[in-house]
Structure formats: structure tokens, C-alpha cells
Design an enzyme around this catalytic site. Structure first.
Site, PDB file in Angstrom:
ATOM      1  N   HIS A  25       7.213  20.442   6.572  1.00  0.00           N
ATOM      2  CA  HIS A  25       7.127  19.169   5.827  1.00  0.00           C
ATOM      3  C   HIS A  25       7.660  18.026   6.712  1.00  0.00           C
ATOM      4  O   HIS A  25       8.463  18.238   7.629  1.00  0.00           O
ATOM      5  CB  HIS A  25       7.965  19.256   4.543  1.00  0.00           C
ATOM      6  CG  HIS A  25       9.415  19.569   4.783  1.00  0.00           C
ATOM      7  ND1 HIS A  25      10.334  18.618   5.200  1.00  0.00           N
ATOM      8  CD2 HIS A  25      10.085  20.727   4.694  1.00  0.00           C
ATOM      9  CE1 HIS A  25      11.510  19.194   5.352  1.00  0.00           C
ATOM     10  NE2 HIS A  25      11.392  20.457   5.070  1.00  0.00           N
ATOM     11  N   GLU A  59      12.000  27.008   1.348  1.00  0.00           N
ATOM     12  CA  GLU A  59      12.949  27.047   2.474  1.00  0.00           C
ATOM     13  C   GLU A  59      13.976  28.165   2.247  1.00  0.00           C
ATOM     14  O   GLU A  59      14.193  28.598   1.107  1.00  0.00           O
ATOM     15  CB  GLU A  59      13.650  25.680   2.569  1.00  0.00           C
ATOM     16  CG  GLU A  59      14.740  25.570   3.600  1.00  0.00           C
ATOM     17  CD  GLU A  59      14.251  25.857   5.019  1.00  0.00           C
ATOM     18  OE1 GLU A  59      14.142  24.915   5.805  1.00  0.00           O
ATOM     19  OE2 GLU A  59      13.978  27.041   5.313  1.00  0.00           O
ATOM     20  N   HIS A  89       8.483  25.029   5.368  1.00  0.00           N
ATOM     21  CA  HIS A  89       9.828  24.541   5.714  1.00  0.00           C
ATOM     22  C   HIS A  89      10.287  25.113   7.059  1.00  0.00           C
ATOM     23  O   HIS A  89       9.705  26.085   7.552  1.00  0.00           O
ATOM     24  CB  HIS A  89      10.790  24.972   4.616  1.00  0.00           C
ATOM     25  CG  HIS A  89      10.392  24.480   3.259  1.00  0.00           C
ATOM     26  ND1 HIS A  89      10.883  23.328   2.699  1.00  0.00           N
ATOM     27  CD2 HIS A  89       9.489  24.972   2.374  1.00  0.00           C
ATOM     28  CE1 HIS A  89      10.325  23.132   1.517  1.00  0.00           C
ATOM     29  NE2 HIS A  89       9.466  24.114   1.285  1.00  0.00           N
ATOM     30  N   ARG A 124       8.931  18.294  -1.076  1.00  0.00           N
ATOM     31  CA  ARG A 124       8.791  17.795   0.295  1.00  0.00           C
ATOM     32  C   ARG A 124       7.619  18.492   1.019  1.00  0.00           C
ATOM     33  O   ARG A 124       6.919  17.896   1.829  1.00  0.00           O
ATOM     34  CB  ARG A 124      10.095  17.909   1.067  1.00  0.00           C
ATOM     35  CG  ARG A 124      10.701  19.298   1.191  1.00  0.00           C
ATOM     36  CD  ARG A 124      12.109  19.200   1.744  1.00  0.00           C
ATOM     37  NE  ARG A 124      12.764  20.471   2.054  1.00  0.00           N
ATOM     38  CZ  ARG A 124      13.471  21.185   1.194  1.00  0.00           C
ATOM     39  NH1 ARG A 124      13.597  20.785  -0.068  1.00  0.00           N
ATOM     40  NH2 ARG A 124      14.059  22.325   1.572  1.00  0.00           N
TER      41      ARG A 124
HETATM   42  O1  LIG Z   1      17.272  23.435   4.558  1.00  0.00           O
HETATM   43  C1  LIG Z   1      17.668  22.637   5.404  1.00  0.00           C
HETATM   44  O2  LIG Z   1      18.805  22.152   5.496  1.00  0.00           O
HETATM   45  C2  LIG Z   1      16.703  22.234   6.508  1.00  0.00           C
HETATM   46  O3  LIG Z   1      15.451  22.091   6.038  1.00  0.00           O
HETATM   47  C3  LIG Z   1      16.736  23.278   7.593  1.00  0.00           C
HETATM   48  O4  LIG Z   1      18.002  23.297   7.977  1.00  0.00           O
HETATM   49  P1  LIG Z   1      18.458  24.053   9.293  1.00  0.00           P
HETATM   50  O5  LIG Z   1      17.626  23.505  10.418  1.00  0.00           O
HETATM   51  O6  LIG Z   1      19.905  23.737   9.355  1.00  0.00           O
HETATM   52  O7  LIG Z   1      18.167  25.503   9.039  1.00  0.00           O
END
Ligand SMILES: O=C(O)[C@H](O)COP(=O)(O)O
Length: 243
Positions: A9, A87, A182, A60
């Protein structure tokens, strides 16, 4: 050869604020909206057409899919939303600022939570207001299925279940698919597709809003992959792999 397009996203408002997001349903930032539009322009310019699109149940990723498909005049194609493409769940870290968390727990610990394969962040309590098992969008999950925290292995398990159930059969039938998801959902999928070992995944980051094209053979094994920009394949050294 089958082409599969993955896209993380566009930048979200919590990416902008450097907060752990996970299953929190935050909007795209203005920059993220623009990234999604640009991705649609790029894909249309290079002649991509999709038969269907798959995304999570988080806005998102859904909005990114809609914006991309709108630019391509493909809003009419079937789209499928599943929590299994959400995610990775960041547990009790969801909503916390990443830099402040690193100050509190140490850079190494936060890096392990973010990029290891088998270490889970602290779990949410079921009494926590961030615990959303009763939300209508998760009606199909049994309580024991609803995560309180996830590591990358947990995410990979549910993403691969969805891959086997919904994506692989469609690809094998000749469908051209877009998956709008994600950062860690796609890290898990790329780990599987490219057979990246557990100790080789920590440095892999997926930038927001840039189409990632996988060319697959008839057994759905990757032949090659590349990020796609307005002038075609983006050279590796120009990929913004910020962590
Ligand atoms: O979920 C989250 O915070 C981000 O989309 C991905 O976070 P990260 O790169 O810290 O895994």
C-alpha cells in the site's frame, strides 16, 4: 510465463508518524494516495491488465488497490478481500512510535521484533481497546484464530494458506492478478516465492506504492522479479529500501 504484480500500500499516516501499525486500520497519507495513483499510471503505461485483484481488509491496502485500478480503468474487475492478507499483527506495539519504542527497549530488541522470523512482539490483552476480534470484518474468525501478536512465521502461514486457496489456482488458470497488501505480508510471500531462508530475510524491505512484478513459470516458480517505474524496470540501486 505468468506475470504477478504485488504492491505494498502507499505510505500510510502511521508510516509517516513512524508508528507500529499492524492490524490498525489507518488511512493513506497524501503522499500514499499519490504513490498509489502513480503506480496505476505506470502499470497502465506498460500495458498491464488484470483479471482480478486481491487485498486485505485494511483500508490502506484496499484504497491502494482501488486507486491503482481506477487509473487503469479496471475498477470493474473482481476484487477479493481477506484478513489473511492483513499486515503482520504487531501486538501491544500497535500505535507506539518506533523510535520511542527503541529508546525504551533498545534498538536490537526492536529490530528483532520487526525483522526476525520467529520472535513475536508483546501480545495484546483481550481486554485491550485495540483488540478487535468482535469487529464485523473479522466475523469469520474464531476467537482462538484472532491473533494477539504475530512473528513473520505466523504471517507467512496465513498468507501461504491464502496463496494455496485463492492465488495459485487463479494464476495456474492463466489469470493476471494484482495483490495489494502490506510490508510484512509481502515479505512473507517473497520469502516463500524466492525460497529465502529464515536467516536471510531480515534485510528485505518492500517499499510503499511501487509495483513489484514477478515473472513465474508454469509451476509458479519465479523466473525473475523487478520493480516497475515509469521508464520500465527500476535498477536495484534506485529502489528506496528504507526500514
Ligand atoms: O505495520 C507496520 O508498522 C508497518 O506497516 C510495517 O512495519 P515494519 O516495517 O516495522 O514491519
Amino acid at each position: 510465463m505468468i506475470k504477478l504484480v504485488l504492491i505494498r500500500h502507499g505510505q500510510s499516516v502511521w508510516n509517516l508518524e513512524n508508528r507500529f501499525t499492524g492490524w490498525t486500520d489507518v488511512d493513506l497519507s497524501n503522499n500514499g494516495l499519490e504513490e498509489a495513483k502513480q503506480a496505476g499510471i505506470v502499470l497502465k503505461k506498460h500495458g498491464y491488465v488484470f483479471d482480478a485483484a486481491h487485498t486485505s481488509v485494511l483500508k490502506r491496502a484496499i484504497q491502494t488497490m482501488w486507486i491503482v485500478l481506477r487509473e487503469m480503468d479496471l475498477l470493474w474487475i473482481p476484487d477479493y478481500k481477506s484478513w489473511m492478507l492483513n499486515e503482520r499483527h504487531y501486538g501491544a506495539l500497535q500505535g507506539l512510535n518506533k523510535a520511542e519504542t527503541a529508546e525504551k527497549y533498545g534498538e536490537e530488541q526492536v529490530h528483532l521484533w520487526r525483522r526476525s522470523v520467529d520472535i513475536r512482539p508483546p501480545a495484546l490483552e483481550r481486554t485491550d481497546e485495540r483488540y478487535e476480534a468482535s469487529a464485523p470484518r473479522y466475523r469469520s474468525l474464531r476467537e482462538e484464530e484472532f491473533p494477539l501478536t504475530e512473528n513473520l512465521e505466523d504471517t507467512e502461514r496465513r498468507v501461504l494458506k491464502y496463496w494455496q486457496k485463492a492465488i495459485a489456482p487463479a494464476l495456474s488458470s492463466g489469470q493476471h492478478l494484482l495483490i495489494s497488501a502490506h510490508g510484512n505480508t509481502l515479505r512473507a510471500l517473497v520469502k516463500y516465492l524466492d525460497r529465502i531462508p529464515a536467516d536471510g530475510i531480515a534485510d528485505l524491505n518492500i517499499p510503499t506504492g511501487i509495483p513489484l512484478v514477478y515473472e513465474l513459470d508454469e509451476r509458479l516458480s519465479p523466473i525473475r522479479h523487478y520493480y516497475l517505474g515509469i521508464d520500465g524496470e527500476i535498477p536495484e540501486e534506485k529502489i528506496p529500501s528504507h526500514i
